[in-house]
Motif scaffolding. Structure first.
Motif: not given
Length: 716
Positions: A28-30, A52-60, A108-110
């Motif tokens: 969903l975050l993608r 989930a945010a920690a796992a996605a952090a590298h994308r931001f 580019e931020l979450l």
């Protein structure tokens, strides 16, 4: 640039299960820019979102930031809380939402907005605004209900499964075992206890918080005893209906059962701790909670027991150990506090502690513990808001609201919270018009902050009222501060002669009443600057030397940093370029530690013009720094306060770069600088080639001038 996860809290316990939910949330975050994790209290929304945010952090590129919405009660402070969490310091009078739109436009931020349910409408409005303005932004929210924003993706979170088709321990059972082993070393699932644990988790509907609370009882009870007592409790609260209860009723029943199994002293501690917002330390808990049936020597052990029962969380940071209640448990404790009739008394004690803390912070701001004071106040910010809100909402507390908001001037000014500070002061001043010492202080603080924002329309009437009231009431301290801040208004209003007179008058008043603190040092700095701007270098350097000497004697760094800016200006005009760069860079370093944007941007403009000097000028870098300064000025208020006196370095730099760069380079470099955030520009400035540090002693010119100008205290 933000590092990927430097603003997410560390996990204090292991993460159990939720593999499918994590995978779904990642998808969903993608796919979407707003994802809201929904579910009842205690189901694990926050824990799942943070994982989930920690796992996605590298994308931001600009990382992930957590905003704890649960600690914010006033909808008008939501934007300020987001700014603070994102470390996007802003000192303007603009609405924080406008500042966020500008600051996040190219990021580019979450952002993780946690616990939005009590501010659903304001959160929805803010999120919609930010997503429209910032295409690189994504928001992950947690709430008991959806935000109902267009494009929102909803991720409902259910309780953990209690059983599996193959008979293996399910996630709820594994969670119980994990938490049980933490309180009862050696505990593990066996063929003998698996069925009992599974049945217990089933009775708890697999709600993670309920499971953790039950596991916390294993130090005193067996699994069988826990299950028996819990079943009895369910019968009592559900009228004997043994069918599966509603999940919210299950959680409430479990919390109530855990509450009843606490000792009377633990229950009392739980209720009293519910007055805190966010985190708190042992000293604050002792002051607020001890007395009337709770002895001081008991509290630490009681806190330890509540941690062991998963009621309190323990956090460790640079300033020591702190504690916090989960929102669901705080709500329950607050209900019991109201039922005991102690709520008003405890909230008064809470207010008194944070009023005292603000007072000590004001004192310690003048000394070697300034940075520690700034950090301690930052950690207390949610509780300071709660105390201020209590004072403003409770009849008869208005004077304390004025006092608390005014006493926090050092935090509002020194750590970049001018907008929020004025919010509290404006509310308090409107409620308490009578002439008191607290109102006088609130008036000069308001005038000071408005001046720093370049808002003389608001500053001058506030300072004039303070001046008038001080004369009428014989308040010598308020008179000194009013005259001082009127000097500041004259300085940025380009009335240099009048500013000089007012600063000298203020310093005479300060000397007469024996006042010596960071404000007095700032008056010396400002007088020195006023002299320098008028070309009276000897007088200016004298006062800057006074600032340096006093700061070094007392370990003061905030006013010292401003003195470095003025020395850099003087060095520049005298052609002492290497020393000017060293002074300006140290000014950036110190003010960046305090998050004081004004101090940073003044030094940045000096560094920009210095890049145009010497045998090998770097005009492109000079224009980059001007672009970075432009962005920071937007977060301070009017560029250069709207004052032409402060624009000399900027105008010189702009003329030289415009002449020496092509039109494309001129615009390109400025745009590059304007894209840098505060941390990036500080790293850029401080990471360039090493230079000599500012000398400990005075410059040769200043040494010659030592003692040649009379002090304000020597005035007739």
């Amino acid at each position: 640039m933000f590092s990927a996860t430097d603003r997410l809290p560390a996990e204090l316990t292991s993460f159990v299960g939720r593999e499918a939910e994590l995978a779904g949330l990642a998808g969903l975050l993608r796919a979407g820019r707003l994802v809201t994790v929904t579910g009842p209290g205690g189901v694990g929304k926050t824990r799942l979102a943070l994982r989930a945010a920690a796992a996605a952090a590298h994308r931001f590129a600009d990382g992930v930031r957590l905003v704890e919405v649960g600690a914010v009660q006033d909808p008008l402070l939501l934007g300020h809380a987001v700014l603070e969490a994102l470390r996007l310091t802003d000192s303007t009078a603009r609405p924080p939402e406008d500042v966020l739109v500008e600051q996040l436009a190219d990021r580019e931020l979450l952002i993780v907005l946690d616990s939005c349910e009590h501010l659903v409408a304001p959160c929805a409005e803010l999120v919609a605004t930010l997503l429209r303005a910032a295409p690189g932004l994504r928001v992950l929210a947690t709430s008991r209900e959806t935000l109902r924003v267009p494009g929102e993706h909803r991720m409902p979170v259910s309780p953990l499964p209690v059983s599996t088709p193959d008979g293996a321990p399910a996630e709820a059972v594994r969670l119980f075992a994990d938490r049980a082993a933490a309180v009862l070393p050696g505990f593990e699932l066996t063929d003998r206890n698996l069925a009992e644990v599974t049945q217990l988790c089933r009775r708890l509907d697999g709600i993670p918080l309920a499971v953790e609370l039950a596991a916390g009882r294993l130090r005193a009870l067996s699994v069988e005893q826990i299950a028996l007592r819990l079943n009895d409790r369910f019968r009592l609260l559900t009228g004997g209906d043994r069918s599966t209860p509603e999940r919210h009723q299950t959680l409430r029943t479990t919390i109530g059962w855990s509450h009843e199994l606490c000792t009377p002293q633990e229950r009392l501690t739980w209720a009293r701790l519910s007055v805190f917002s966010g985190s708190f330390d042992l000293e604050s808990a002792e002051y607020v909670c001890v007395g009337d049936g709770l002895a001081a020597e008991e509290l630490l052990d009681l806190i330890g027991e509540l941690i062991g029962k998963s009621v309190l969380l323990r956090e460790e940071g640079e300033l020591g150990v702190r504690y916090r209640l989960l929102d669901t448990l705080r709500e329950y404790g607050a209900q019991w506090l109201r039922a005991t009739g102690e709520e008003y008394r405890l909230r008064c004690r809470h207010r008194d502690w944070y009023l005292g803390m603000a007072g000590w912070g004001e004192v310690e701001w003048f000394g070697p513990r300034q940075q520690e004071t700034a950090e301690r106040t930052r950690l207390a910010h949610p509780n300071l808001r709660t105390a201020l809100e209590f004072c403003l909402a409770e009849p008869g507390e208005e004077q304390l609201a004025l006092l608390l908001a005014g006493t926090l001037w050092f935090y509002w000014v020194g750590s970049g919270h001018l907008g929020e500070g004025r919010h509290w002061l404006d509310r308090a001043l409107a409620l308490a018009p009578e002439p008191t010492e607290a109102r006088a202080k609130a008036l000069w603080v308001t005038g000071y902050m408005a001046t720093l924002q370049g808002d003389l329309v608001r500053a001058r009437p506030a300072l004039a009222e303070c001046h008038r009231q001080a004369l009428e009431t014989g308040d010598d301290r308020a008179l000194a501060y009013a005259v001082h801040r009127q000097g500041c208004a004259a300085l940025i209003g380009d009335e240099l002669g009048r500013a000089t007179e007012l600063f000298e008058d203020a310093l005479w008043h300060y000397d007469a009443i024996g006042e010596l603190n960071s404000n007095v040092l700032m008056a010396m700095f400002e007088l020195g600057v006023a002299y320098l701007f008028q070309g009276e270098t000897e007088s200016g350097l004298h006062w800057l030397e006074r600032v340096r000497e006093t700061c070094e004697e007392h370990g003061e760094q905030w006013a010292y940093a401003y003195g470095l800016y003025a020395m850099a200006y003087s060095n520049w005009t005298a052609g002492e370029l290497r020393t000017a760069r060293a002074h300006a860079r140290e000014c950036v370093r110190l003010n960046h530690l305090f998050r004081d944007l004004l101090g940073v941007v003044l030094a940045l403009d000096m560094l920009a013009v210095l890049e145009t000097e010497g045998p090998a000028p770097d005009l492109y870098e000079a224009r980059v720094l001007q672009g970075a300064a432009h962005r920071i000025w937007r977060a301070v208020g009017k560029p250069f306060f709207g004052s032409s006196s402060f624009t000399g370095p900027y105008r010189t730099c702009e003329e030289r770069t415009r002449e020496g760069l092509t039109e494309q380079e001129f615009g390109e470099a400025f745009g590059l600088g304007a894209a840098l955030d505060l941390d990036q520009v500080a790293a850029r400035v401080l990471g360039r080639e090493p230079v000599e540090p500012p000398r400990n002693g005075p410059s040769p010119a200043a040494e010659r001038l030592r003692g040649s100008v009379p002090t304000a205290g020597q005035r007739e």
